[in-house]
Design a protein around this motif. Structure first.
Motif, PDB file in Angstrom:
ATOM      1  N   LYS A 144       0.931  -1.093   0.033  1.00 37.44           N
ATOM      2  CA  LYS A 144       0.027  -0.208   0.125  1.00 37.44           C
ATOM      3  C   LYS A 144       0.881   1.166   0.528  1.00 37.44           C
ATOM      4  N   GLU A 173      -3.361   9.331   2.078  1.00 35.47           N
ATOM      5  CA  GLU A 173      -4.813   8.634   1.338  1.00 35.47           C
ATOM      6  C   GLU A 173      -5.002   6.971   2.344  1.00 35.47           C
ATOM      7  N   PHE A 174      -3.443   6.262   1.966  1.00 36.72           N
ATOM      8  CA  PHE A 174      -3.641   4.648   2.615  1.00 36.72           C
ATOM      9  C   PHE A 174      -3.135   4.541   4.055  1.00 36.72           C
ATOM     10  N   VAL A 219     -12.445   4.400  11.973  1.00 38.64           N
ATOM     11  CA  VAL A 219     -12.923   5.678  11.737  1.00 38.64           C
ATOM     12  C   VAL A 219     -13.985   5.770  12.855  1.00 38.64           C
ATOM     13  N   ARG A 248     -10.945   8.658  14.945  1.00 38.51           N
ATOM     14  CA  ARG A 248     -10.934   9.910  13.819  1.00 38.51           C
ATOM     15  C   ARG A 248     -11.240  11.182  14.743  1.00 38.51           C
ATOM     16  N   ARG A 278      -4.059   6.669   6.502  1.00 45.03           N
ATOM     17  CA  ARG A 278      -5.597   7.785   6.620  1.00 45.03           C
ATOM     18  C   ARG A 278      -6.826   6.030   6.513  1.00 45.03           C
ATOM     19  N   GLU A 279      -7.123   5.671   5.221  1.00 41.18           N
ATOM     20  CA  GLU A 279      -7.928   4.266   5.854  1.00 41.18           C
ATOM     21  C   GLU A 279      -7.427   3.416   6.635  1.00 41.18           C
ATOM     22  N   LEU A 280      -6.591   3.447   7.625  1.00 42.52           N
ATOM     23  CA  LEU A 280      -6.135   2.269   8.721  1.00 42.52           C
ATOM     24  C   LEU A 280      -6.388   2.819   9.934  1.00 42.52           C
TER      25      LEU A 280
END
Length: 125
Positions: free
Chosen positions: A44, A80-81, A88, A91, A83-85
């Motif tokens: 990633k 961006e990758f 939610v 965050r 942030r996906e980790l």
């Protein structure tokens, strides 16, 4: 060997969309028990710079190191990758910072002319 001083932050932000972030491995994460290689973070476009475990800091951890709950990974890679980790629920949503204006009349300090002790005239007074 003599290494010239470099501004690390500047060097790590040469490409748009890339940066440094800390990724936390919480209890119950799918990454627990996997090696760094098996985590597929590298696929990633994420490189682990250091692994923080308890009071230990492991620089440039080997790909066969097994990840544990509460590990913190200092990573460089595609933002961006990364942030996906981040789950939610953990965050932080950025909220617009809005200042509430005071009700009129405005405090005397605002109406005072800083050059003398006289009040600045206002439409109402």
């Amino acid at each position: 060997m003599n290494f010239p001083e470099i501004d690390l932050r500047q060097r790590l932000t040469v490409s748009r969309g890339y940066g440094v972030a800390e990724i936390y491995i919480p209890e119950g994460s799918d990454y627990i028990g996997k090696t760094i290689q098996d985590s597929r973070l590298r696929e990633k476009d994420i490189s682990i710079l250091t692994l923080h475990r308890d009071t230990k800091v492991i620089p440039n951890p080997k790909s066969q190191r097994v990840l544990e709950a509460e590990d913190r990974l200092l990573c460089f890679g595609k933002l961006e990758f990364m942030r996906e980790l981040i789950p939610v629920k953990t965050r932080k949503e950025r909220k617009a910072k809005v200042k509430v204006l005071p009700d009129l009349p405005v405090a005397e300090e605002v109406l005072r002319d800083p050059d003398d002790d006289a009040f600045i005239s206002t439409p109402n007074g």
